[in-house]
Design a protein around this motif. Structure first.
Motif, mmCIF file in Angstrom:
data_model
loop_
_atom_site.group_PDB
_atom_site.id
_atom_site.type_symbol
_atom_site.label_atom_id
_atom_site.label_comp_id
_atom_site.label_asym_id
_atom_site.label_seq_id
_atom_site.Cartn_x
_atom_site.Cartn_y
_atom_site.Cartn_z
ATOM 1 N N GLY A 191 77.666 -176.999 -6.774
ATOM 2 C CA GLY A 191 76.684 -176.389 -7.664
ATOM 3 C C GLY A 191 75.579 -175.635 -6.967
ATOM 4 N N SER A 192 75.865 -175.059 -5.793
ATOM 5 C CA SER A 192 74.807 -174.449 -4.985
ATOM 6 C C SER A 192 74.619 -172.952 -5.214
ATOM 7 N N VAL A 193 75.508 -172.309 -5.971
ATOM 8 C CA VAL A 193 75.361 -170.877 -6.231
ATOM 9 C C VAL A 193 75.425 -170.617 -7.730
ATOM 10 N N ASP A 194 74.836 -169.494 -8.133
ATOM 11 C CA ASP A 194 74.777 -169.147 -9.551
ATOM 12 C C ASP A 194 75.936 -168.268 -9.990
ATOM 13 N N ALA A 195 76.493 -167.508 -9.040
ATOM 14 C CA ALA A 195 77.530 -166.543 -9.395
ATOM 15 C C ALA A 195 78.412 -166.296 -8.180
ATOM 16 N N VAL A 196 79.672 -165.948 -8.442
ATOM 17 C CA VAL A 196 80.631 -165.655 -7.368
ATOM 18 C C VAL A 196 81.334 -164.338 -7.694
ATOM 19 N N PHE A 197 81.517 -163.525 -6.662
ATOM 20 C CA PHE A 197 82.173 -162.226 -6.808
ATOM 21 C C PHE A 197 83.260 -162.102 -5.753
ATOM 22 N N ALA A 198 84.418 -161.575 -6.160
ATOM 23 C CA ALA A 198 85.522 -161.374 -5.221
ATOM 24 C C ALA A 198 86.307 -160.138 -5.645
ATOM 25 N N HIS A 199 86.104 -159.043 -4.938
ATOM 26 C CA HIS A 199 86.798 -157.788 -5.257
ATOM 27 C C HIS A 199 88.055 -157.682 -4.414
ATOM 28 N N MET A 200 89.211 -157.799 -5.057
ATOM 29 C CA MET A 200 90.510 -157.629 -4.402
ATOM 30 C C MET A 200 90.831 -158.734 -3.397
ATOM 31 N N LEU A 201 90.154 -159.855 -3.464
ATOM 32 C CA LEU A 201 90.446 -160.947 -2.526
ATOM 33 C C LEU A 201 91.627 -161.789 -2.991
ATOM 34 N N LEU A 202 91.608 -162.220 -4.253
ATOM 35 C CA LEU A 202 92.634 -163.157 -4.712
ATOM 36 C C LEU A 202 94.017 -162.527 -4.749
ATOM 37 N N CYS A 203 94.092 -161.189 -4.701
ATOM 38 C CA CYS A 203 95.409 -160.550 -4.699
ATOM 39 C C CYS A 203 95.851 -160.167 -3.287
ATOM 40 N N MET A 204 95.282 -160.810 -2.284
ATOM 41 C CA MET A 204 95.774 -160.615 -0.929
ATOM 42 C C MET A 204 96.991 -161.516 -0.695
ATOM 43 N N ALA A 205 97.381 -161.711 0.548
ATOM 44 C CA ALA A 205 98.605 -162.467 0.862
ATOM 45 C C ALA A 205 98.352 -163.965 0.723
ATOM 46 N N LEU A 206 98.065 -164.389 -0.496
ATOM 47 C CA LEU A 206 97.792 -165.782 -0.811
ATOM 48 C C LEU A 206 98.866 -166.285 -1.763
ATOM 49 N N SER A 207 99.341 -167.490 -1.535
ATOM 50 C CA SER A 207 100.303 -168.081 -2.446
ATOM 51 C C SER A 207 99.600 -168.471 -3.745
ATOM 52 N N THR A 208 100.384 -168.694 -4.792
ATOM 53 C CA THR A 208 99.805 -169.159 -6.054
ATOM 54 C C THR A 208 99.039 -170.454 -5.844
ATOM 55 N N GLU A 209 99.585 -171.336 -5.050
ATOM 56 C CA GLU A 209 98.896 -172.607 -4.765
ATOM 57 C C GLU A 209 97.560 -172.365 -4.086
ATOM 58 N N GLU A 210 97.512 -171.438 -3.137
ATOM 59 C CA GLU A 210 96.248 -171.137 -2.450
ATOM 60 C C GLU A 210 95.247 -170.492 -3.394
ATOM 61 N N ILE A 211 95.719 -169.618 -4.273
ATOM 62 C CA ILE A 211 94.828 -168.989 -5.249
ATOM 63 C C ILE A 211 94.182 -170.042 -6.145
ATOM 64 N N LEU A 212 94.978 -170.990 -6.619
ATOM 65 C CA LEU A 212 94.428 -172.037 -7.479
ATOM 66 C C LEU A 212 93.467 -172.936 -6.706
ATOM 67 N N GLY A 213 93.732 -173.144 -5.422
ATOM 68 C CA GLY A 213 92.812 -173.910 -4.593
ATOM 69 C C GLY A 213 91.484 -173.201 -4.419
ATOM 70 N N ILE A 214 91.523 -171.899 -4.258
ATOM 71 C CA ILE A 214 90.294 -171.105 -4.132
ATOM 72 C C ILE A 214 89.496 -171.180 -5.432
ATOM 73 N N ALA A 215 90.190 -171.038 -6.564
ATOM 74 C CA ALA A 215 89.506 -171.116 -7.855
ATOM 75 C C ALA A 215 88.830 -172.474 -8.040
ATOM 76 N N ALA A 216 89.490 -173.522 -7.583
ATOM 77 C CA ALA A 216 88.895 -174.861 -7.685
ATOM 78 C C ALA A 216 87.643 -174.967 -6.818
ATOM 79 N N GLU A 217 87.683 -174.384 -5.622
ATOM 80 C CA GLU A 217 86.508 -174.391 -4.751
ATOM 81 C C GLU A 217 85.365 -173.569 -5.352
#
Length: 225
Positions: free
Chosen positions: A117-143
């Motif tokens: 809960g340390s930030v108010d907002a998160v931005f990611a332009h074209m990051l999640l569509c890099m060479a990340l597996s579906t599992e890694e994408i969901l892990g990032i979203a959880a973080e």
């Protein structure tokens, strides 16, 4: 001509990290100084929700991070390219924004080095569509959900399965296709909705960018209060 074979997991991720590192070194400031259209929209959305602290993931050489800082936000910028982060650090000093921008080299596949809960907002332009597996994408979203405060907003952009490059080039599996050395995970609408599981999905906005043009979605989702 040497025949290339698909790669997966850590081998593909490390190859992409080196490719981006080399690209930033050869083409410093490759995206220019102007912010992306997605960042301009995100700043408005963040301001409307009273955000002060913004985390940018996959900041590259920092054009959007600097825009957020100029817009009055405190920014924590991260990217797995040390070359890109060095360029952002230098640009922030030159712009007199060094106190507003924290720069960190970080691989988003690892846990984010921020408190709950340390930030108010998160931005990611074209990051999640890099060479990340579906599992890694969901892990990032959880973080992202972990470090966002309740009611915080996450704005991200991705190329989607309606893009002209989808289904072409070197196929790595899991809807990842490589063109010109850059591997892209093309998002389906189902994946967008899966990433938004447990969140409030506010908007899926289609737009185009670049000369192909690339076809993208800008997704806005909010963490429950």
């Amino acid at each position: 001509m040497e025949k290339r074979v698909p790669e997966h997991g850590p081998a593909l991720s490390e190859k992409q990290r080196r490719h981006w590192q080399d690209t930033y070194q050869r083409l410093p400031g490759m995206y220019g100084d102007e912010p992306s259209a997605a960042a301009v929209h995100a700043a408005q959305a963040f301001r409307a929700r009273g955000a002060a602290q913004v985390l940018e993931l996959g900041a590259g050489h920092g054009r959007d991070s600097l825009y957020f800082a100029r817009s009055g936000f405190r920014v924590h910028a991260s990217d797995f390219s040390s070359a890109g982060m060095a360029q952002l650090r230098q640009a922030a000093r030159a712009a007199g924004a060094a106190e507003s921008v924290t720069v960190e080299v970080h691989d988003v596949r690892r846990p984010l080095p921020l408190g709950d809960g340390s930030v108010d907002a998160v931005f990611a332009h074209m990051l999640l569509c890099m060479a990340l597996s579906t599992e890694e994408i969901l892990g990032i979203a959880a973080e992202v959900g972990r470090v966002l405060r309740p009611g915080g907003v996450f704005v991200y952009t991705v190329r989607h399965t309606g893009d002209a490059h989808y289904g072409h080039g070197l196929a790595h599996g899991d809807d990842i296709f490589e063109h010109g050395g850059f591997a892209v995970h093309f998002f389906s609408r189902h994946l967008v909705e899966t990433v938004a599981g447990g969140w409030k999905l506010e908007e899926v906005h289609p737009f185009e960018e670049g000369e192909l043009p690339r076809r993208l979605w800008r997704i806005t989702q909010t963490k429950p209060s």
